[in-house]
Write an enzyme that holds these catalytic residues in place. Structure first.
Site, PDB file in Angstrom:
ATOM      1  N   GLU A   7     -19.800  90.507 101.929  1.00 18.37           N
ATOM      2  CA  GLU A   7     -19.995  91.790 101.241  1.00 18.37           C
ATOM      3  C   GLU A   7     -21.464  92.189 101.234  1.00 18.37           C
ATOM      4  O   GLU A   7     -21.793  93.358 101.391  1.00 18.37           O
ATOM      5  CB  GLU A   7     -19.439  91.729  99.811  1.00 18.37           C
ATOM      6  CG  GLU A   7     -17.926  91.716  99.738  1.00 18.37           C
ATOM      7  CD  GLU A   7     -17.282  92.997 100.295  1.00 18.37           C
ATOM      8  OE1 GLU A   7     -17.961  94.022 100.400  1.00 18.37           O
ATOM      9  OE2 GLU A   7     -16.088  92.953 100.650  1.00 18.37           O
ATOM     10  N   THR A  18     -23.825  98.452 107.057  1.00 20.11           N
ATOM     11  CA  THR A  18     -23.606  98.202 108.488  1.00 20.11           C
ATOM     12  C   THR A  18     -22.127  97.931 108.769  1.00 20.11           C
ATOM     13  O   THR A  18     -21.309  97.962 107.867  1.00 20.11           O
ATOM     14  CB  THR A  18     -24.539  97.075 108.996  1.00 20.11           C
ATOM     15  OG1 THR A  18     -24.441  97.038 110.402  1.00 20.11           O
ATOM     16  CG2 THR A  18     -24.161  95.721 108.444  1.00 20.11           C
ATOM     17  N   TYR A  37     -20.989  96.905  92.752  1.00 19.06           N
ATOM     18  CA  TYR A  37     -20.008  96.875  93.838  1.00 19.06           C
ATOM     19  C   TYR A  37     -19.689  95.437  94.249  1.00 19.06           C
ATOM     20  O   TYR A  37     -18.519  95.033  94.345  1.00 19.06           O
ATOM     21  CB  TYR A  37     -20.504  97.667  95.068  1.00 19.06           C
ATOM     22  CG  TYR A  37     -19.617  97.376  96.252  1.00 19.06           C
ATOM     23  CD1 TYR A  37     -18.360  97.962  96.338  1.00 19.06           C
ATOM     24  CD2 TYR A  37     -19.982  96.442  97.218  1.00 19.06           C
ATOM     25  CE1 TYR A  37     -17.489  97.639  97.366  1.00 19.06           C
ATOM     26  CE2 TYR A  37     -19.130  96.101  98.245  1.00 19.06           C
ATOM     27  CZ  TYR A  37     -17.883  96.709  98.326  1.00 19.06           C
ATOM     28  OH  TYR A  37     -17.024  96.363  99.326  1.00 19.06           O
ATOM     29  N   ASP A  63     -16.374 101.147  97.686  1.00 20.50           N
ATOM     30  CA  ASP A  63     -17.357 101.362  98.760  1.00 20.50           C
ATOM     31  C   ASP A  63     -17.118 102.739  99.386  1.00 20.50           C
ATOM     32  O   ASP A  63     -16.285 103.519  98.906  1.00 20.50           O
ATOM     33  CB  ASP A  63     -17.273 100.241  99.809  1.00 20.50           C
ATOM     34  CG  ASP A  63     -15.951 100.263 100.566  1.00 20.50           C
ATOM     35  OD1 ASP A  63     -15.062 101.065 100.224  1.00 20.50           O
ATOM     36  OD2 ASP A  63     -15.808  99.476 101.531  1.00 20.50           O
ATOM     37  N   CYS A  96      -7.868 106.145 107.751  1.00 17.83           N
ATOM     38  CA  CYS A  96      -8.466 107.289 107.043  1.00 17.83           C
ATOM     39  C   CYS A  96      -9.964 107.322 107.367  1.00 17.83           C
ATOM     40  O   CYS A  96     -10.811 107.199 106.494  1.00 17.83           O
ATOM     41  CB  CYS A  96      -8.226 107.144 105.538  1.00 17.83           C
ATOM     42  SG  CYS A  96      -8.523 108.665 104.649  1.00 17.83           S
ATOM     43  N   THR A 117     -34.189 104.738 106.216  1.00 17.85           N
ATOM     44  CA  THR A 117     -33.226 105.569 105.484  1.00 17.85           C
ATOM     45  C   THR A 117     -33.896 106.802 104.889  1.00 17.85           C
ATOM     46  O   THR A 117     -33.320 107.883 104.888  1.00 17.85           O
ATOM     47  CB  THR A 117     -32.605 104.764 104.316  1.00 17.85           C
ATOM     48  OG1 THR A 117     -32.448 103.437 104.734  1.00 17.85           O
ATOM     49  CG2 THR A 117     -31.295 105.359 103.887  1.00 17.85           C
TER      50      THR A 117
HETATM   51  S1  SF4 Z   1      -2.799 110.967 104.680  1.00 20.44           S
HETATM   52 FE1  SF4 Z   1      -4.571 111.200 105.945  1.00 20.44          FE
HETATM   53  S2  SF4 Z   1      -6.196 111.840 104.583  1.00 20.44           S
HETATM   54 FE2  SF4 Z   1      -4.540 111.072 103.310  1.00 20.44          FE
HETATM   55  S3  SF4 Z   1      -5.100 108.939 102.927  1.00 20.44           S
HETATM   56 FE3  SF4 Z   1      -3.771 108.968 104.713  1.00 20.44          FE
HETATM   57  S4  SF4 Z   1      -5.164 109.119 106.504  1.00 20.44           S
HETATM   58 FE4  SF4 Z   1      -6.310 109.629 104.655  1.00 20.44          FE
END
Ligand code: SF4
Length: 357
Positions: free
Chosen positions: A41, A47, A124, A142, A194, A302
């Site tokens: 972690e 990174t 965290y 995170d 996602c 940064t």
């Molecule tokens: S539906 Fe799409 S936007 Fe919603 S959590 Fe799943 S991948 Fe992410």
């Protein structure tokens, strides 16, 4: 409205068959080693997993447990950390291991509060270790989990103001009986499905509960506040060689940017403007036949861009300085020093005689 218990059930079912295999993760049903969780972690902040894997393996091979790391030389740890950036984390790793050995019989406290009291462990990391290694009902939030939360609940307020709300939303997704797995399942979802630019909603196990997908705004979330322009700082580095070819390096103070790392001496790093020749001469570490090398070196941290020039000079055979933080190093042994990336760029530039930028 998203249904947290359904999201937890759907995502854990997906995690059970699709979890990423990572060297710091234990097999299903086996409690992970807190030392592995902590190390990974800390390394993963700022990174990617792919970058971290070889570092993690090398650290474990060299320092298999907390006591080994506590007994390590600081320079050795800094050296092994080279390239991961944010070097205060490497210093704190060793310090934390020493506190664990001295005050906790070499074992990690199991609560977030106990973990938070250790050097270098912030909210965290404390939550991540507590959830993943000790199954405490908490949620480490995170960037991946922030993104998933913003999308699930279609929260349009911009970062970073929206962070507390995203954290509160993520906390509704704590799985009381499997908090560690749920945290890792969300991390995996954010890293593989996602993703920041193009969420793969068609294959997402929790898409039926996602308001961002439903409203067609998922890919734009979380919204970001407009970026402030980064300032530019300027410095001149002094590439000082002596008769046997060794070059002078100095260790930076432990606190602050690149703390504890080795760099050639330099002027201050200032915001205002580049250094003039007369100013540079006044800041040289020693009188010498200084000459400015052609071109320059650029690096981006940064918070600022860094523009550097390099001056080369020479002192008589075996000249040394008395500074405790000074080290003379032959150019073919630079690998033995804990050099941050910016120092490596300066070295390459100096060794090429000013032809490399
Ligand atoms: S539906 Fe799409 S936007 Fe919603 S959590 Fe799943 S991948 Fe992410």
């Amino acid at each position: 409205m998203p249904d947290p218990s359904r999201i937890i059930a759907d995502l854990l079912a997906h995690y059970d068959s699709h979890r990423r295999r990572l060297p710091w993760r234990s097999d299903p049903g086996v409690r992970p080693d807190p030392y592995h969780v902590w190390l990974s972690e800390v390394m993963l902040q700022q990174t990617t997993v792919q970058t971290v894997i070889p570092y993690f393996r090398a650290f474990l091979q060299r320092w298999p447990g907390v006591a080994d790391l506590a007994a390590a030389e600081q320079d050795a740890v800094m050296h092994a950390w080279q390239g991961l950036g944010y070097y205060s984390r490497a210093r704190n790793l060793r310090k934390c291991a020493q506190v664990l050995v001295a005050d906790h019989a070499g074992r990690f406290p199991q609560t977030e509060a106990g973990l938070l009291s250790l050097p270098g462990i912030g909210p965290y990391t404390a939550a991540a270790i507590a959830a993943i290694a000790f199954d405490q009902p908490t949620m480490p939030v995170d960037g991946n989990i922030e993104r998933v939360s913003a999308r699930l609940y279609a929260i349009e307020e911009a970062m970073p103001t929206v962070k507390p709300e995203l954290k509160a939303r993520a906390a509704t997704l704590i799985a009381r009986d499997r908090p560690g797995d749920m945290a890792q399942a969300l991390m995996d979802l954010g890293a593989t499905i996602c993703t920041p630019r193009s969420p793969a909603c068609g294959t997402c196990p929790i898409s039926r509960d996602c308001m961002g997908r439903e409203q067609g705004i998922a890919a734009d979330l979380p919204r970001k506040a407009p970026k402030k322009a980064k300032p530019t700082r300027h410095a001149v580095f002094f590439w000082l060689s002596r008769g046997d070819g060794a070059v002078l390096f100095q260790r930076r103070p432990d606190k602050g940017l690149l703390g504890g790392m080795m760099l050639p001496p330099s002027t201050d790093w200032r915001d205002a403007r580049p250094w003039t020749e007369a100013e540079t001469r006044n800041h040289a570490p020693v009188a010498s036949d200084w000459r400015a090398l052609n071109g320059g070196v650029s690096h981006t941290f940064t918070h600022f861009h860094f523009e550097m020039t390099v001056w080369a000079g020479h002192v008589a055979d075996h000249a040394t300085f008395d500074g405790p933080d000074d080290v003379w190093c032959p150019p073919d042994r630079l690998d033995s020093l804990a050099l941050p990336t910016v120092a490596k760029k300066v070295c390459r530039h100096a060794l090429s005689g000013g032809t490399l930028v």
